[in-house]
Design an enzyme around this catalytic site. Structure first.
Site, mmCIF file in Angstrom:
data_model
loop_
_atom_site.group_PDB
_atom_site.id
_atom_site.type_symbol
_atom_site.label_atom_id
_atom_site.label_comp_id
_atom_site.label_asym_id
_atom_site.label_seq_id
_atom_site.Cartn_x
_atom_site.Cartn_y
_atom_site.Cartn_z
ATOM 1 N N ASP A 297 30.044 51.474 37.960
ATOM 2 C CA ASP A 297 30.359 52.386 38.869
ATOM 3 C C ASP A 297 29.643 53.734 38.381
ATOM 4 O O ASP A 297 30.267 54.217 37.131
ATOM 5 C CB ASP A 297 31.723 52.370 39.278
ATOM 6 C CG ASP A 297 32.342 51.291 40.152
ATOM 7 O OD1 ASP A 297 31.402 50.546 40.700
ATOM 8 O OD2 ASP A 297 33.401 51.500 40.303
ATOM 9 N N LYS B 43 28.104 51.142 47.813
ATOM 10 C CA LYS B 43 29.239 50.382 48.489
ATOM 11 C C LYS B 43 29.183 50.878 50.084
ATOM 12 O O LYS B 43 28.968 51.817 50.423
ATOM 13 C CB LYS B 43 30.925 50.973 47.939
ATOM 14 C CG LYS B 43 30.936 50.076 46.797
ATOM 15 C CD LYS B 43 32.524 50.471 46.368
ATOM 16 C CE LYS B 43 32.754 50.190 44.680
ATOM 17 N NZ LYS B 43 32.960 48.559 44.602
ATOM 18 N N GLY C 133 40.591 50.624 40.041
ATOM 19 C CA GLY C 133 40.987 51.887 39.674
ATOM 20 C C GLY C 133 42.270 51.897 39.094
ATOM 21 O O GLY C 133 42.964 52.905 38.459
ATOM 22 N N ARG D 234 41.426 32.749 38.250
ATOM 23 C CA ARG D 234 42.005 31.660 38.173
ATOM 24 C C ARG D 234 42.053 30.651 39.449
ATOM 25 O O ARG D 234 41.992 29.376 39.505
ATOM 26 C CB ARG D 234 43.313 31.785 37.297
ATOM 27 C CG ARG D 234 43.299 31.931 36.010
ATOM 28 C CD ARG D 234 44.389 31.651 35.121
ATOM 29 N NE ARG D 234 44.639 31.882 33.702
ATOM 30 C CZ ARG D 234 44.047 31.157 32.804
ATOM 31 N NH1 ARG D 234 43.493 29.839 33.049
ATOM 32 N NH2 ARG D 234 43.867 31.646 31.628
ATOM 33 N N GLY E 129 34.461 49.721 36.910
ATOM 34 C CA GLY E 129 34.388 50.855 37.615
ATOM 35 C C GLY E 129 35.053 52.007 36.871
ATOM 36 O O GLY E 129 34.411 52.662 36.010
ATOM 37 N N SER E 130 36.343 52.389 37.030
ATOM 38 C CA SER E 130 36.971 53.388 36.535
ATOM 39 C C SER E 130 36.993 53.453 34.972
ATOM 40 O O SER E 130 37.149 54.353 34.129
ATOM 41 C CB SER E 130 38.267 53.716 37.017
ATOM 42 O OG SER E 130 38.347 53.398 38.466
ATOM 43 N N GLY F 203 39.611 46.286 37.328
ATOM 44 C CA GLY F 203 40.742 46.588 36.242
ATOM 45 C C GLY F 203 40.052 46.398 34.684
ATOM 46 O O GLY F 203 41.079 46.264 33.762
#
Lengths: 316, 196
Positions: free
Chosen positions: A48, A105, A177, A189, A259-260, A238
């Site tokens: 990101d 996005k 995030g 899973r 991302g973050s 995450g």
């Protein structure tokens, strides 16, 4: 039929090609071309980025693509408000800054944002729950586009509904995030577990699965035949460390989105490079160990249990 | 060598579409293995460099200590197939690449990255490839490079719209398209059977 051919089995009853004869004898926007780019991104890291400087850091670190967005998910979470597609000029500046593919996005159901992104010439569109949904009932009809789409899923049914709408790549949603990988693991899973069960289902049980999953029976049968999704499955949501990347790859993800986790950490450049190395060598703990050393503080993050808004609940 | 086990074909599996090459090679009955480190490279008699992101693969060649041994093997004449990003890595000169991108220089080609445009310009097209015979070979071009110049000693085996798309020299076969995506094994068979 060979394995290679099976990868791109035609889905019956769907408009296959949002296709056009661009140049002489060139078929653009076909299912094979859309899924083909996803194949090229496997075992890589898509990062990101909100500005060209981030994109350069990502490319320098070995990212196989970047995802342009207005704010990283951690900031969307913190600041609230409506999260929309990136301003076009920011996407274009990012395209100019790097040579690797640039994704962007669009809001769930916002086909006009997607049309704008296609007109810019982005390489992939992420119809993303990280942005504020634009349609409370419908996702974009992705078959109508030349540009390929990736969509998030929390389970196999959602993945197959997105594929039935034309998605050429699926990613776990995770909980963007947060820096907490628990939801991405849950989604992977769930998807992988159900695929394994479906491969042993008999002809009658396939219909039961389709009903339970709320997914087209033809796609459920295709999953049963292939033993996997008909499109690549990547992981998002995450991932904040080299070991996180290794974990989700070992659970069956074919590439990772971060991302973050990179630009909210103390040393984005080193962490980005380390996550790339850990993704390529995810099954070699000695290399993941080496990549994990000396990276400074990770993003502090927030535990999913503390959250007020679950982004993964967006999408239908 | 005669009497020994058949030649292992390696697929460089640092990033990109390695799995599809591995399954194509296995389909042909070849002993195919993923290559991610120097020990695996030393063990193979032929090598495929797949499509993917050439800048990422270039960096991972360094990170995984493969750049020098790969250059040595190529200089010794290791038979190698490069597709798309693989061709870019094997070429002698890259236009629109990154400055720090490594050129293996195993085939005298000047290639321009992403030359048709972005993904919306990616395409499929049927190609006439004389060495593969009829029918035409279905080419899949994903953010494909174009060959701007092929040096002396490079044989052009197929062209599309006036540009070379499949080239060969003494030990390297390189395509701008993706034979691993089309489900047609003829190019892989040619590579496995070719006497280099």
């Amino acid at each position: 039929m060979s394995n290679v051919q099976q990868n791109f089995t035609v889905i019956e009853g769907e408009a296959q090609d949002a296709d056009s004869l661009g140049g002489l004898g060139r078929h653009q926007g076909t299912t094979l071309v859309k899924r083909g780019l996803a194949e090229m991104l496997k075992r890589g890291v898509i990062m990101d980025v909100v500005k060209p400087e981030h994109a350069r850091i990502a490319e320098d670190a070995g990212a196989s693509a970047v995802m342009a967005l207005e704010r990283v998910p951690a900031d969307i979470r913190r600041d609230g408000g409506v999260a929309r597609m990136s301003p076009p000029e920011v996407v274009e500046e990012i395209q100019a800054a790097v040579t690797i593919p640039v994704m962007a996005k669009a809001r769930i159901g916002h086909f006009a944002e997607a049309q704008v992104l296609e007109a810019i010439g982005v390489d992939y569109i992420d119809e993303s729950e990280v942005l504020t949904p634009a349609d409370a009932d419908h996702h974009i009809n992705k078959w109508e586009f030349t540009v390929p789409f990736v969509c998030g899923a929390v389970n196999l049914g959602e993945a197959l509904r997105r594929i039935s709408e034309g998605a050429a790549m699926i990613r776990s949603k995770g909980e963007a995030g947060t820096g907490d990988v628990v939801e991405a693991v849950r989604h992977l899973r769930s998807i992988m577990g159900d695929i394994a069960k479906i491969t042993t289902a008999d002809g009658a049980e396939i219909y039961g699965w389709a009903k339970r999953l709320q997914a087209p029976v033809d796609l459920v049968r295709e999953v049963a035949d292939l033993g996997r999704l008909p499109v690549p499955i990547f992981c998002a949501g995450g991932i904040a460390s080299p070991a996180d990347a290794s974990l989700v790859m070992q659970l069956g993800a074919e590439a990772v989105f971060v991302g973050s986790g990179i630009f909210k950490s103390e040393n984005p450049s080193a962490r980005a490079k380390a996550i790339v190395e850990a993704t390529t060598n995810y099954d070699d703990p000695a290399i993941v160990l080496k990549a994990s050393r000396g990276l400074g503080r990770p993003m502090s993050g927030s535990s999913v249990e503390e959250l007020e808004t679950r982004l993964a609940n967006r999408g239908w | 060598m005669p009497g020994e086990s058949p030649v292992k074909v390696g697929v460089l599996a640092l990033q990109g579409a390695a799995d599809l090459h591995l399954s194509a090679l296995k389909e042909l009955g070849t002993a195919a293995v993923a290559v991610r480190g120097p020990r695996e490279l030393a063990d193979v008699g032929r090598l495929v460099i797949p499509g993917g992101e050439s800048t990422t693969i270039s960096k991972m060649l360094v990170a995984n200590d493969l750049l020098t041994p790969l250059k040595e093997r190529l200089a010794e004449g290791l038979p190698t197939l490069g597709t798309c990003a693989g061709m870019i890595l094997l070429a002698s000169e890259v236009v629109d690449g990154r400055k720090d991108q490594h050129c293996l220089g195993a085939i005298d080609l000047k290639v321009r990255r992403n030359a048709y445009g972005t993904q919306v310009d990616s395409f499929e097209a049927d190609l006439s490839v004389a060495v593969l015979g009829a029918p035409r070979f279905h080419g899949v071009f994903i953010r494909s490079p174009i060959v701007e110049h092929a040096g002396a000693g490079v044989e052009v085996l197929a062209s599309f719209q006036g540009r070379a798309v499949l080239c060969r020299n003494s030990n390297v076969l390189a395509s701008t398209f993706h034979p691993e995506l089309s489900g047609d094994l003829r190019l892989h068979r040619l590579f496995c059977e070719e006497e280099f």
